[in-house]
Every structure is written in structure tokens, then in C-alpha cells.
Design a protein around this motif. Structure first.
Motif, PDB file in Angstrom:
ATOM      1  N   ARG A 391       0.871  -1.170   0.000  1.00  0.00           N
ATOM      2  CA  ARG A 391       0.000   0.000   0.000  1.00  0.00           C
ATOM      3  C   ARG A 391       0.912   1.225   0.000  1.00  0.00           C
ATOM      4  NH1 ARG A 391      -5.152  -1.514   1.201  1.00  0.00           N
ATOM      5  NH2 ARG A 391      -5.380  -3.499   2.334  1.00  0.00           N
ATOM      6  N   ALA A 392       0.699   2.115  -0.935  1.00  0.00           N
ATOM      7  CA  ALA A 392       1.485   3.345  -1.023  1.00  0.00           C
ATOM      8  C   ALA A 392       0.522   4.486  -1.297  1.00  0.00           C
ATOM      9  CB  ALA A 392       2.533   3.246  -2.128  1.00  0.00           C
ATOM     10  N   ALA A 393       0.520   5.463  -0.361  1.00  0.00           N
ATOM     11  CA  ALA A 393      -0.420   6.578  -0.442  1.00  0.00           C
ATOM     12  C   ALA A 393      -1.837   6.014  -0.502  1.00  0.00           C
ATOM     13  CB  ALA A 393      -0.093   7.460  -1.648  1.00  0.00           C
ATOM     14  N   ALA A 394      -2.572   6.339  -1.560  1.00  0.00           N
ATOM     15  CA  ALA A 394      -3.950   5.855  -1.671  1.00  0.00           C
ATOM     16  C   ALA A 394      -4.064   4.689  -2.633  1.00  0.00           C
ATOM     17  CB  ALA A 394      -4.862   6.989  -2.121  1.00  0.00           C
ATOM     18  N   ASN A 395      -2.943   4.063  -2.978  1.00  0.00           N
ATOM     19  CA  ASN A 395      -2.943   2.980  -3.951  1.00  0.00           C
ATOM     20  C   ASN A 395      -2.614   1.644  -3.302  1.00  0.00           C
ATOM     21  OD1 ASN A 395      -3.479   4.754  -6.085  1.00  0.00           O
ATOM     22  ND2 ASN A 395      -1.314   5.202  -6.362  1.00  0.00           N
ATOM     23  N   VAL A 396      -3.017   0.578  -3.966  1.00  0.00           N
ATOM     24  CA  VAL A 396      -2.736  -0.773  -3.501  1.00  0.00           C
ATOM     25  C   VAL A 396      -2.262  -1.592  -4.696  1.00  0.00           C
ATOM     26  CG1 VAL A 396      -5.123  -1.534  -3.855  1.00  0.00           C
ATOM     27  CG2 VAL A 396      -3.674  -2.769  -2.251  1.00  0.00           C
ATOM     28  N   ARG A 397      -1.341  -2.510  -4.429  1.00  0.00           N
ATOM     29  CA  ARG A 397      -0.816  -3.389  -5.467  1.00  0.00           C
ATOM     30  C   ARG A 397      -1.004  -4.842  -5.009  1.00  0.00           C
ATOM     31  NH1 ARG A 397       3.372  -2.244  -9.403  1.00  0.00           N
ATOM     32  NH2 ARG A 397       3.988  -0.370  -8.268  1.00  0.00           N
ATOM     33  N   ALA A 433      -6.135   2.643  -7.454  1.00  0.00           N
ATOM     34  CA  ALA A 433      -6.673   3.465  -6.369  1.00  0.00           C
ATOM     35  C   ALA A 433      -7.513   2.605  -5.439  1.00  0.00           C
ATOM     36  CB  ALA A 433      -7.514   4.602  -6.944  1.00  0.00           C
ATOM     37  N   SER A 434      -7.228   2.699  -4.133  1.00  0.00           N
ATOM     38  CA  SER A 434      -7.924   1.875  -3.148  1.00  0.00           C
ATOM     39  C   SER A 434      -8.966   2.695  -2.395  1.00  0.00           C
ATOM     40  CB  SER A 434      -6.926   1.288  -2.156  1.00  0.00           C
ATOM     41  OG  SER A 434      -7.607   0.698  -1.062  1.00  0.00           O
ATOM     42  N   PRO A 435     -10.166   2.125  -2.209  1.00  0.00           N
ATOM     43  CA  PRO A 435     -11.176   2.823  -1.405  1.00  0.00           C
ATOM     44  C   PRO A 435     -11.026   2.565   0.085  1.00  0.00           C
ATOM     45  CG  PRO A 435     -12.123   0.820  -2.302  1.00  0.00           C
ATOM     46  CD  PRO A 435     -10.692   0.885  -2.799  1.00  0.00           C
ATOM     47  N   ALA A 436     -10.028   1.774   0.495  1.00  0.00           N
ATOM     48  CA  ALA A 436      -9.917   1.355   1.898  1.00  0.00           C
ATOM     49  C   ALA A 436      -9.719   2.535   2.832  1.00  0.00           C
ATOM     50  CB  ALA A 436      -8.774   0.365   2.063  1.00  0.00           C
ATOM     51  N   GLN A 437      -8.998   3.573   2.376  1.00  0.00           N
ATOM     52  CA  GLN A 437      -8.748   4.734   3.214  1.00  0.00           C
ATOM     53  C   GLN A 437      -9.482   5.966   2.704  1.00  0.00           C
ATOM     54  OE1 GLN A 437      -4.488   4.968   3.164  1.00  0.00           O
ATOM     55  NE2 GLN A 437      -4.234   3.371   4.691  1.00  0.00           N
ATOM     56  N   GLY A 463      -9.185  -2.794   3.370  1.00  0.00           N
ATOM     57  CA  GLY A 463      -8.130  -2.450   4.303  1.00  0.00           C
ATOM     58  C   GLY A 463      -7.417  -3.627   4.919  1.00  0.00           C
ATOM     59  N   GLU A 464      -7.553  -4.822   4.345  1.00  0.00           N
ATOM     60  CA  GLU A 464      -6.943  -6.013   4.916  1.00  0.00           C
ATOM     61  C   GLU A 464      -6.062  -6.707   3.892  1.00  0.00           C
ATOM     62  OE1 GLU A 464     -10.590  -7.850   6.262  1.00  0.00           O
ATOM     63  OE2 GLU A 464     -10.269  -7.087   8.270  1.00  0.00           O
TER      64      GLU A 464
END
Length: 640
Positions: A391-397, A433-437, A463-464
Motif C-alpha cells: 500500500r502506497a499513499a492511496a494505492n494498492v498493489r 486506487a484503493s477505497p480502503a482509506q 483495508g486487509e
């Protein structure tokens, strides 16, 4: 109904308030001030923590020391005996200011300790203190308030509960440090005025019910703590000082004793590495047939550090585990899924048949290591197709399963929009872009779309370590949410997925259980039940949502935890909502699933119907109890 304001008084200069004045006002109006704080705090805190925080902020509202403190002029329309009282105006301002600070994201050590939430003491161990439950109206209002910014939520409460005029609201917000009070008032105006609901017992943080915490978990934690204390006492003399820095064991805690079986599990030479093509002939596609991928699978030093930290995470390690996941080290040599460098970190992924474990350390050696555990027992198909790498900033890989042929990003809020290709390359996707945060307005909800030889499916980041699998359809026979009609079904309810963050969610199913034509209309409204099932089996989260024609997204009318409704074992649903027609009439609307034979409303609204759709005239703020009778004669209550 618009609030009635008293005639405005001539403006006066700011006055001073001393401790005695403020204390008298605090004692006299304590329940109201606590209600103000409770309503202004974000609902994401949870009801128990929100109650404790509201009391803590209110009790800290007195001036420090015995000196006088300035107060903004008392506002007209401030409410009965409170109007004109500088002591009340002061403590109210302090409560507003504290609630707004508490709503801001944390800033680490720089965050003021004065607003740490909640305080350690006083604390009632083993009990949860929550207000009495309200009806559908209160739930809907709380949902709408949760979508506002902190300043807008404060503006709404000051206007509706304190009966302040717009100018008075702006003055209080300005004094509380809000940068743009005009914008806050404008945002709050977008929520209809439910002033009567603000005085509901649902929001009374002084009239509380006591409920136990998770008794089983508390008992398990107590036993674990006693066992750990005994182990430390017995083996303390065997303490061996740890290596330093990124040495052999890296950020692992000191080694107290050596057990041959445990030591074998921590030997990087014993780690299982599956052949790259094993999944092609396997009878089951799950994590057990994932090959070892990444450029560092042969780095024994990295693997040794990862295994040691997994078994003995030191105090500097950032540790997380999904609810219900055992946190101990490996019982035997685990399977290696990945070891490589991604986004400035060295990442290792293990699988031990029960859990997926992620170890991360900074590539430059500066900063703490991280250890994340997620329960994945019984995972197969879509549930074993992706794991979070970074997870980096608002992104997820993600790292995807070897049988995934295509990965893409899709906005669930926009069902007709296209997708963005994410690769993957050797199983590693491009960042999405991840909606987790995600905070603030929910304008988009990006999900991971994976395709293999058996079809296409959607997964969402909550978020997991493992994403949740999205489905649609009747419980017991859900289908993938990737088709055109399924995407249309999920679109208005995508933002409600935020309520399931951090709960160890395995799958989330959206089931449209009824359609109902509204009074004076021709296009039916939609009733949908979303159920988030967890990896641990228990404590599913169920939401009933209502979507009137033309509305951009559904409104949560009821929510419950650990109930069988909308599940495979009990595929039934019953929910209701207060609805205002275009001509200003209020109705109680209720709907049940297709096996509902009749519905009866009692309490604040009385009515009944044969069939599964109920429409009854009602008064604003009315509260009703719903009872349904199924075709098999069983009686069910409405979700609330």
C-alpha cells in the motif's frame, strides 16, 4: 417544520466568563452538551467509543485554572434559559472545538494528547455502554450525518438542536477555528431538517444500556496473557540478547528458548516452494498451488528474518491481524508465495494452510518492519486469487493467482464505464486506487476485476491483506457481480462497503429482495440487503438499504450484526423506512422478501397488509415496530 427563533437581540461585545460560570452551565446543561458532542463526533468511532469520547470532551470544556476566558456573544435562538448565558456559550464552544479536533485525522506524536480518544480511565472493564436503539429515521439521519464533513456536521447540529440562526452558526464555527464556515453551513443545508430526531434517545449519550464485550474473545485473551506471563517467568533466565539492526533475526523479539520443532519451522531451507506449473494439474485451485514468485526467493537472509519476525514480532514491528486470526508463529515450515522488492520495500508472503502472512521491511533499512496476518482457511476460487503486496499513499498493489489471465480496475459507482488494465506482470499488478482509506464524499469505489478461464469476478479492498469477494443474488445461490445487470445492482450501494472495513470480511452479497411502487409514483423503489460474511464464520454485518427512483445511492434503513437474515441458512428479509412524498406527505414503507405473507406495523404507526409490501400514512419522526409472517407461519421482526 422550520425551527421557531426568538427575536434577535442587539449585538454586544464579547464578554468574559470565569470558571464558576462555566462550571454552573456545564452542570446544568451536561446532558445536552454530551448530546451535542455525540452528534458531532464521527460515527466511525463506534457507539461505545463515541459515548466515552463525548463525555470526555464535555468534561474537559471548563477553562483551565481560575482565570476568566473570552466567549463569543450569546446567540439569539440559543434555546430557552440557555439564551444569553455566557457560561453556556463558552462551554458549548469548547465542546464544538474539541469535537472538530477529534474528527481530524491523527498526526502521530504531534496530535494533542488532550484530545486522545478515549481516555484510559475511567473505564468499565468488560462492558460496552451504548445509547438506546432508535428507529429507521434515526438510522437514516445518522447515516446522512456520517457522510458530512466535521464542520458541516457541527453546523447541522447547532442549527437543528441548538436552534441557532445561520449567522449564529457561522459565528460559533468561526470561533471554533473552522476555516470556511460558510461552506460548512452550505454543506449542512443539503441534509433535510430532522430537528425532532436530534432529540431522540438514539442520540442521548447519558441514557445508556450496558452490554458485555466479546466474552469468548476476552476469555481467550485472558488465558493467553496468563500463559505468556508464565512462559516469561519460567524462561527469563534463558534470555539471549537479540542481534542488532537487520542482522540474522532482524526486527524479531529476543529468543527465550529453543525448541527443535519450532527451530525447524524457522529454517529458510525448509520452506516449501511449489513448482510453477503445479496448479495446472491440481484438483483444487487455492493458495496451496501458488508457485513461489519474485526475484528474492533465494535470499535466505531475508526469509530467515521474515520467519523470525513472524514467530517473535519485536516491539518495533507494525503488526496487524484480521479478526479471528491466530497470531502465533508457524507450526511447521510454511509455503513461500512471494519474495521480492516492490515500491521501495522487500516483501515476503507465506501460507501455512490457515493463514496468509505478509512481511515487509524497508529496502534502505530505515524504518520499522511490518507483519500482517489474514485467515484464509477454506479459500478457493475467487477467494484465493489475490493478496495485497503493498500500500502506497492511496494505492494498492496485488499479487494474483497464477491462473489469472487479466487484472483490471473498475469503478463500481459507474457500471457503464470501462476498465483500466493492470497487467499483471509475473502476478504483480500495477497500482490501483484503493477505497480502503477513502474519506469524505464517496464519488468512486474502485474494485479489482480478475479474469481466468472460468469467468470474471470482482474483489474489493477493505483495508486487509485479502480483498473481499463481491456477489449478487438470492442467498444460497449468489452469482458473480461482474455482469452488466449485477454491476447495475451494486452501483448505488458501493459506498456502504465502507462499513465493513477491518472486519475480516470474506464475501459481500447484494440481494434485491423487493421492489415497491411509491404513493403517487409509477417507477418502483428498490429494497436491497447487503450481507458481509467473515472468515471466522460469525458476526456477519447486514444492511437493509432503500433506493427511491432517481436517487444516486441507497440509504441505509437498518443494520445488524450476527443475525441470520439475508443469509444462506435463513434467506428472508424485512425492513422499513419513513419516506416523504413530493407533495409533503409522510409514509411508513415496509417490504419483505418473497416468502413474506403479511406485514404488521405497531407503535408509532399502526397498519397491516396481506402480502410483502406495506404503505401507511405516518407522522414525521414516528417510530414503528415491524412484524412479518412468512408463508410457513414463522414470525420474523424487521431489521433495525
Amino acid at each position: 417544520m422550520q425551527p421557531q427563533h426568538v427575536a434577535p437581540r442587539p449585538p454586544s461585545r464579547s464578554r468574559l466568563v470565569n470558571v464558576k460560570q462555566a462550571e454552573a452551565a456545564l452542570v446544568e446543561h451536561y446532558p445536552r452538551l454530551v448530546r451535542l458532542a455525540y452528534l458531532m463526533l464521527p460515527s466511525g468511532l463506534g457507539r461505545d467509543r463515541r459515548v466515552l469520547t463525548a463525555h470526555a470532551l464535555t468534561q474537559r470544556a471548563l477553562p483551565r485554572g481560575r482565570a476568566s476566558a473570552p466567549v463569543i456573544p450569546a446567540q439569539s435562538g440559543g434555546g430557552e434559559a440557555r439564551d444569553g448565558d455566557p457560561g453556556y456559550s463558552f462551554v458549548r464552544l469548547q465542546v464544538v472545538r474539541a469535537a472538530l479536533r477529534a474528527d481530524r485525522p491523527g498526526t502521530g506524536a504531534r496530535r494533542s494528547k488532550r484530545f486522545s480518544l478515549p481516555p484510559l480511565l475511567p473505564r468499565v472493564w468488560g462492558l460496552r455502554l451504548v445509547p438506546r436503539s432508535g428507529g429507521a429515521g434515526e438510522l437514516a439521519l445518522d447515516q446522512q450525518l456520517s457522510e458530512l464533513s466535521g464542520p458541516a456536521r457541527a453546523a447541522y447540529v447547532l442549527r437543528g438542536l441548538e436552534r441557532l440562526p445561520e449567522d449564529g452558526v457561522r459565528k460559533v464555527l468561526t470561533a471554533a477555528g473552522v476555516a470556511d464556515p460558510v461552506a460548512a453551513v452550505r454543506e449542512a443545508a443539503g441534509v433535510p431538517a430532522y430537528d425532532a430526531l436530534l432529540g431522540s434517545p438514539e442520540f442521548d449519550a447519558c441514557a445508556l444500556r450496558a452490554r458485555p464485550t466479546d466474552l469468548m474473545r476476552r476469555r481467550q485473551h485472558t488465558k493467553a496473557a496468563l500463559a505468556a506471563a508464565a512462559a516469561v517467568a519460567v524462561s527469563g533466565a534463558l534470555l539471549v540478547l537479540p542481534g542488532d539492526g537487520w542482522g540474522p533475526d532482524g526486527a524479531a523479539a529476543p529468543l527465550y528458548a529453543q525448541n527443535p520443532a519450532a527451530q525447524a519451522a524457522l529454517d529458510p531451507a525448509q520452506v516449501t516452494k511449489v513448482a510453477p506449473a503445479a496448479w495446472k494439474t491440481a484438483a483444487r485451485t487455492d493458495f496451496s498451488v501458488w508457485p513461489a514468485r519474485g526475484t528474492l526467493t533465494g535470499d535466505s537472509g531475508l526469509l530467515r528474518r521474515a520467519l523470525a519476525v513472524w514467530a517473535r514480532p519485536g516491539g518495533s514491528v507494525r503488526f496487524s491481524a484480521t479478526p479471528g486470526t491466530p497470531s502465533g508463529g508457524p507450526a511447521g515450515p510454511p509455503q513461500l508465495l512471494y519474495a521480492g522488492e516492490v515500491d521501495g520495500a522487500r516483501i515476503v508472503l507465506f501460507y501455512d494452510g490457515l493463514r496468509v502472512v505478509r512481511y515487509a521491511e524497508p529496502k534502505n533499512g530505515e524504518g520499522p518492519a511490518a507483519l500482517d496476518l489474514a485467515r484464509v482457511d477454506g479459500a478457493g476460487g475467487a477467494e484465493a486469487e489475490a493478496v495485497v503486496l503493498t500500500r502506497a499513499a492511496a494505492n494498492v498493489r496485488y499479487l494474483t493467482a497464477p491462473w489469472v489471465t487479466k487484472a483490471a480496475e473498475r469503478d463500481l459507482r459507474k457500471p457503464v464505464s470501462g476498465t483500466m488494465d493492470l497487467g499483471p506482470s509475473d502476478g504483480v499488478t500495477s497500482p490501483l486506487a484503493s477505497p480502503a482509506q477513502q474519506t469524505g464524499a464517496c464519488d468512486a469505489w474502485n474494485v479489482l476485476q480478475l479474469t481466468d478461464s472460468s469467468g470474471t469476478r470482482l474483489l474489493t479492498d477493505l483495508g486487509e491483506l485479502t480483498p473481499a469477494h463481491l456477489t449478487v443474488g438470492r442467498p444460497g445461490a449468489p452469482r458473480e457481480a461482474s455482469g452488466a445487470q449485477a454491476l447495475q445492482t451494486w452501483s448505488p450501494y458501493a459506498c456502504s462497503l465502507a462499513t465493513a472495513r477491518g472486519q475480516g470480511v470474506r464475501t459481500v452479497n447484494a440481494w434485491e429482495f423487493a421492489r415497491q411502487t411509491l404513493p403517487g409514483g409509477t417507477v418502483p423503489a428498490s429494497w436491497v440487503c447487503t450481507r458481509a460474511d467473515t472468515w471466522r464464520g460469525g458476526r456477519p454485518r447486514v444492511l437493509a438499504q432503500f433506493l427511491p427512483p432517481g436517487a444516486p445511492q441507497g440509504a441505509v434503513t437498518a443494520q445488524a450484526e450476527d443475525v441470520p437474515a439475508c443469509g444462506a441458512k435463513d434467506p428472508q428479509a424485512l425492513a422499513g423506512v419513513l419516506w416523504k412524498s413530493a407533495v409533503g406527505n409522510w409514509y411508513l414503507l415496509a417490504a419483505g422478501s418473497e416468502d413474506t405473507a403479511s406485514i404488521r406495523a405497531s407503535g408509532g404507526v399502526n397498519g397491516s397488509t396481506r402480502g410483502r409490501l406495506l404503505t401507511v400514512r405516518a407522522e414525521p419522526g414516528a417510530r414503528a415496530e415491524l412484524t412479518g409472517t412468512l408463508t410457513n407461519g414463522k414470525t420474523v421482526g424487521g431489521l433495525r
